[in-house]
Scaffold this motif. Structure first.
Motif, mmCIF file in Angstrom:
data_model
loop_
_atom_site.group_PDB
_atom_site.id
_atom_site.type_symbol
_atom_site.label_atom_id
_atom_site.label_comp_id
_atom_site.label_asym_id
_atom_site.label_seq_id
_atom_site.Cartn_x
_atom_site.Cartn_y
_atom_site.Cartn_z
ATOM 1 N N ASN A 1 79.172 39.265 13.160
ATOM 2 C CA ASN A 1 78.404 38.244 12.459
ATOM 3 C C ASN A 1 77.470 38.930 11.471
ATOM 4 O O ASN A 1 76.633 39.740 11.866
ATOM 5 N N PRO A 2 77.590 38.679 10.159
ATOM 6 C CA PRO A 2 76.765 39.410 9.185
ATOM 7 C C PRO A 2 75.262 39.285 9.412
ATOM 8 O O PRO A 2 74.517 40.249 9.223
ATOM 9 N N VAL A 3 74.795 38.077 9.804
ATOM 10 C CA VAL A 3 73.372 37.927 10.093
ATOM 11 C C VAL A 3 73.003 38.769 11.304
ATOM 12 O O VAL A 3 71.955 39.425 11.339
ATOM 13 N N GLY A 4 73.873 38.792 12.301
ATOM 14 C CA GLY A 4 73.628 39.628 13.468
ATOM 15 C C GLY A 4 73.632 41.106 13.132
ATOM 16 O O GLY A 4 72.878 41.896 13.716
ATOM 17 N N TRP B 1 77.795 33.407 3.280
ATOM 18 C CA TRP B 1 77.180 34.537 3.971
ATOM 19 C C TRP B 1 76.176 35.268 3.095
ATOM 20 O O TRP B 1 75.202 35.843 3.607
ATOM 21 N N TYR B 2 76.369 35.275 1.810
ATOM 22 C CA TYR B 2 75.396 35.917 0.924
ATOM 23 C C TYR B 2 74.063 35.165 0.975
ATOM 24 O O TYR B 2 72.989 35.780 0.985
ATOM 25 N N ASP B 3 74.125 33.834 1.022
ATOM 26 C CA ASP B 3 72.886 33.061 1.119
ATOM 27 C C ASP B 3 72.211 33.251 2.470
ATOM 28 O O ASP B 3 70.978 33.220 2.568
ATOM 29 N N GLU B 4 73.005 33.411 3.522
ATOM 30 C CA GLU B 4 72.438 33.539 4.862
ATOM 31 C C GLU B 4 71.808 34.908 5.094
ATOM 32 O O GLU B 4 70.841 35.032 5.842
ATOM 33 N N VAL B 5 72.332 35.926 4.470
ATOM 34 C CA VAL B 5 71.875 37.298 4.722
ATOM 35 C C VAL B 5 70.820 37.750 3.721
ATOM 36 O O VAL B 5 69.891 38.492 4.075
ATOM 37 N N VAL C 1 76.620 30.369 11.730
ATOM 38 C CA VAL C 1 75.747 31.542 11.804
ATOM 39 C C VAL C 1 75.192 31.686 13.214
ATOM 40 O O VAL C 1 75.256 32.749 13.831
ATOM 41 N N ARG C 2 74.627 30.580 13.741
ATOM 42 C CA ARG C 2 74.123 30.543 15.115
ATOM 43 C C ARG C 2 74.642 29.276 15.798
ATOM 44 O O ARG C 2 74.812 28.231 15.167
ATOM 45 N N ASN C 3 74.860 29.400 17.082
ATOM 46 C CA ASN C 3 75.316 28.282 17.880
ATOM 47 C C ASN C 3 74.130 27.404 18.283
ATOM 48 O O ASN C 3 72.972 27.770 18.050
ATOM 49 N N PRO C 4 74.384 26.242 18.903
ATOM 50 C CA PRO C 4 73.273 25.376 19.307
ATOM 51 C C PRO C 4 72.252 26.047 20.207
ATOM 52 O O PRO C 4 71.074 25.684 20.179
#
Length: 931
Positions: free
Chosen positions: A359-362, A234-238, A343-346
């Protein structure tokens, strides 16, 4: 003095070793304000300034030129280790909210501990001032230095002095600095494969069925199924790898014999780490902090006797952040396991589950934008009139200062839905929705507003009579502080004075006092008298030392006095009885309700402020033709009349909340040491080395705590903030070990659980076995080491800061695997199993919170000491001969870095900022031009 400064021999040897490891102990003329040898300079003191040789109190300071090299976005973040006795501990690194905590000479109270900060003689916050507008920052430490602040001076005072103009042709200087910043250290967690493997093991330990099949583990290991077997960091995604930061400053100074001016403009832009945010801030926002500073200090000689000054300072602060807020974003990044959901669905919707709906990105991209807009304006006008016609050296002065702060918010926030991917019995993918996507909701208003009005009237007298010198100051001060939403302003009023006498420039005596009060105490008991006596003896002026060539300056000084602290904590106006709505009753056949009133805790009509008796002994020296500077201060403080409730003395069946009474007391003792060396300039080369060390240890003498069944449970006799907990003595080996050991009642125990020491011998481990463990989080030792060299136009400057005698407690998702559905950290790989029983460093795993293993205990405590390279700068100043051709007076280019590295005992998190928005490491390049 031996009784006062008795320190355990082992602690002293440890400290001495640390000091010499740092190469030197103290702080040289390059840091302090001013050096001991610079006897002609004047230094800031309470409500004025004094020649250095006359100072008999305990002071320490740093120049604005040194603060510029710290390259810190927030001014107070440039003070780490710079002033002996000032302990500065870093907070989080969130742009605009990264101010550290500060204390002077440790803690002397377990209630109110905030220090006073004054900008150009009037109380004001200073964190968001620009380093380029600062002349110096000075810490006032002992009673002689703070007695004039009287009822408010016991926690120490910081004096921030801004620059003023100098007579001469206009000088224009411009500085631009830009760079990038990265997290100094982020927490580390296990990936999905290791997480799932350990989770299965935890289920087996609880006699439950494993959750993850061999096929699941294989999918996690291969990374072949990112939707149903994700492995999300999650750190890499955010977060981005780095974020930019830039600063621009323009100064203008000049004047003549009748008027001088200093004008400064500063712009700072500090950007956060969140990736993929909307640059237009319509749908989402990165963390952004944009600050504009303006200052104009003008001094005018109106007539031969009348002088005036007008200072105007303004600041605009604009902040924008994701609508979710930093606390929610960072706590979810630390909590949510890597395999919980993609992180995200299809279909590009946000992943989530019924358990993990954030969702942290959300949280960064889907919750809208929060913004604040702050405005500050401070205006100060002073008048000074020389009364030579009455007595030479006599002056009358008056000053008024207005300080206003307003902060409003303009938020556009929303909510978002998350979807969980599932397989139906037919094997098709279905989406399970949690939450809703909402439209933007706007919210604007005032979230903070205050104003402060100060008036001062002074009468000063400064005159020399042959070998005699007299300086005197008498002052009246009134301060009214009004906060939005509070109908009754905070008010302080009083008089203060200082009388300094010197004979032959070697014998100095001073008496200072404050007589002031606060509206927060009962009428007729609002004012107190706070006196201080101090003396100095300049031995280097004595005949027997004037023949000693290597002694340039040597002064002994001592002080003793009383200061107060009105930050007593608790409710406002504690001398009044409070009643609140409640305690109603139902009457009649129709049960008609009639409201009532509840009596709050009892009032205390005799309440008063804390009183601190302070003694200080100091030595200032300059040796070897001013190449070596040395300062030593020893201090002893005793704080009394600290508020406490007598719950230990009055039984609970009295049936009413007890009042806070002035019964507590705390002692605080320690020392501060400075030493520096400045070399001669040979062949264009010179260097300096300087350092500082400070030690402060407090002890609670009395705090009216409840009677404890065992003496080791008492907080009295311990340090303020002393942690208490169980002492771990290993892990249970097997059932036989459990049966042979004292019963631990917190939860049923199994082999691999933590075994605790039975402190009272009752064969039961409970809260009565908690003892003092480790040390408080505020360090007792602080160190600073400043190194620098110059060769022709090149200069290199490095500053190290260190702390010792400090403990931190690890807890939560950072170390407790699977607690509250959290992820697992690498520390859990050392868990106990029957096969690893001899080498285990972590208790057996469980999927639920284990009340036996996860509690306050020295097992989770770590040494919080560290040494950090806080700042390093390399610069080059072009020769004047070259610059004259292009009409420049100065041109300097430089590169610097902040928070370069940390040597500590915590390898998976920063020892100052264990969680939340991390402390930042920055690298910058800049240029400074003077016309």
């Amino acid at each position: 003095m031996n009784r006062i400064y008795k320190i355990k021999r082992t602690a002293l040897l440890t400290a001495t070793g640390t000091l010499f490891t740092l190469a030197t102990i103290a702080q040289s003329a390059t840091d302090s304000v001013p050096a001991a040898a610079d006897t002609s300079r004047r230094v800031p003191v309470a409500y004025g300034s004094q020649p250095w040789w006359k100072v008999t109190g305990a002071y320490g300071g740093v120049n604005g030129s040194v603060l510029r090299k710290s390259a810190a976005a927030t001014l107070s973040n440039g003070l780490y280790g710079r002033i002996p006795g000032l302990t500065v501990m870093q907070g989080n690194g969130e742009p605009g909210y990264d101010a550290p905590s500060m204390s002077i000479r440790g803690l002397s109270s377990y209630r109110g501990t905030g220090i006073l900060t004054f900008v150009d003689g009037f109380e004001s916050p200073f964190d968001q001032l620009a380093a380029d507008e600062i002349e110096s920052i000075t810490a006032l430490k002992d009673a002689a230095a703070t007695a004039m602040y009287g009822i408010r001076g016991a926690n120490g005072v910081l004096l921030i002095t801004t620059k003023r103009g100098t007579a001469g042709k206009p000088k224009i200087s411009f500085r631009v600095q830009t760079g990038f910043q990265r997290p100094q250290r982020l927490p580390e967690f296990l990936g999905s494969y290791d997480y799932a493997t350990l989770y299965n093991e935890a289920l087996r330990n609880e006699d439950k069925t494993e959750k993850y099949s061999p096929a699941d583990l294989a999918a996690y290991k291969s990374g072949s199924d990112k939707y149903f077997h994700p492995d999300v960091n999650w750190y890499d995604e955010v977060l981005k790898k780095s974020a930019p930061m830039s600063e621009y400053n323009l100064n203008l100074t000049g004047g003549n014999s009748n008027a001088t001016y200093f004008v400064s403009l500063n712009v700072l832009k500090n950007t956060g780490l969140y990736k993929n945010t909307d640059s237009k801030r319509e749908e989402s926002s990165n963390a952004n902090f944009l600050r504009y500073n303006f200052r104009s200090n003008v001094d005018i000689k109106v007539t031969k006797r009348l002088s005036t000054s007008l200072d105007l300072a303004g600041r605009v602060e604009d902040r924008s952040y994701p609508g979710a807020g930093a606390a929610e974003i960072w706590s979810n990044m630390m909590l949510i396991p890597p395999n919980a959901f993609p992180v995200r669905n299809p279909d590009n919707s946000y992943g989530g589950t019924s358990v993990y709906r954030s969702n942290p990105v959300g949280l960064v991209l889907g919750r809208g934008v929060s913004t604040t807009h702050a405005r500050s304006l401070q205006a100060t006008m002073r008048l000074s009139y020389e009364l030579d016609q009455i007595a030479p050296g006599l002056k009358a002065g008056a000053a008024v200062s207005f300080n206003n702060w307003f902060q409003g918010n303009d938020d556009k926030t929303k909510q978002f839905a998350v979807f969980q991917l599932l397989k139906n019995p037919a094997g098709a993918t279905v989406y399970n929705k949690f939450g809703d996507n909402t439209t933007i909701v706007e919210n604007d208003g005032v979230n903070d507003q205050w104003r402060r009005t100060n008036t001062q009237y002074t009468l000063t007298y400064n005159r020399s009579f042959g070998e005699h010198s007299v300086d005197a100051l008498l002052l009246y001060n009134q301060d009214v502080y009004t906060i939005s939403g509070n109908n009754v302003p905070y008010a302080h009023q009083g008089t203060a004075g200082r009388l300094t006498y010197a004979y032959k420039r070697k014998y100095i005596g001073e008496f200072s006092f404050g007589y002031n009060g606060s509206e927060n105490f009962p009428k007729g008991k609002r004012f107190g008298f706070f006196p201080a006596l101090s003396a100095g003896w300049i031995l280097s002026e004595e005949h027997f030392l004037q023949q000693v060539q290597w002694v340039s300056f040597l002064k002994l000084r001592a002080s003793y006095g009383l200061v107060g602290n009105d930050q007593v904590g608790g409710r406002r106006f504690p001398y009044q009885q409070y009643y609140s709505g409640g305690g109603g009753y139902y009457f009649g056949t129709d049960n008609h309700y009639a409201g009532g009133m509840d009596e709050g805790s009892l009032a205390n009509p005799a309440i008063t402020w804390e009183k601190d008796r302070r003694a200080n002994f100091g030595i200032d020296a300059s040796l070897l033709h001013n190449r070596v500077t040395f300062t030593l201060d020893l201090f002893d403080e005793k704080r009394r009349d600290i508020l406490a409730e007598r719950y230990g003395a009055i039984p609970g069946y009295v049936g009413v909340g007890l009042p806070a009474e002035n019964v507590g007391s705390v002692s605080n003792r320690g020392f501060e040491l400075q030493l520096g060396y400045q070399s001669e300039v040979k062949h264009g080369f010179s260097y300096f080395v300087s350092g500082s060390a400070a030690f402060a240890r407090n002890k609670i003498l009395y705090m009216a705590e409840a009677r404890q069944p065992y003496a080791y449970l008492n907080r009295t006799g311990q340090r303020i903030g002393q942690p208490f907990g169980l002492q771990a003595i290993g892990f249970f080996k097997d059932e036989a070990d459990i049966n042979a050991s004292p019963q631990q009642i917190f939860a049923p125990v199994k082999p691999g659980d933590i075994k605790y020491k039975d402190q009272n011998g009752d064969h039961i481990i409970d809260i009565y076995d908690e003892v003092a463990i480790g040390k408080p989080v505020l360090p007792e030792w602080t160190f600073g080491l400043h190194l620098g060299l110059q060769y022709k136009g090149f200069d290199l400057d490095a500053f190290f800061q260190g702390v010792a005698n400090r403990s931190i407690m690890l807890s939560g998702p950072l170390v407790w695997a699977f607690v509250n559905d959290a992820k697992a950290a690498p520390i859990a790989m050392g868990r106990w199993t029957p096969e690893t029983a001899a080498t285990a460093t972590y208790p057996r795993l469980t999927t639920t919170a284990n009340d036996n293993n996860y509690r306050s205990a020295d097992f989770w405590q770590r040494n919080g000491s560290f040494v950090k390279l806080r700042n390093i700068e390399l610069g080059y100043t072009f020769p004047v001969s070259l610059l004259s051709r292009i009409r420049l007076k100065q041109l300097r280019i430089y590169v610097n870095a902040v928070n370069v590295f940390s040597l500590d005992h915590i390898h998976f998190a920063d020892p100052e900022t264990l969680s939340g928005y991390p402390a930042m490491r920055s690298m910058n390049a800049g240029v400074r031009v003077q016309l």
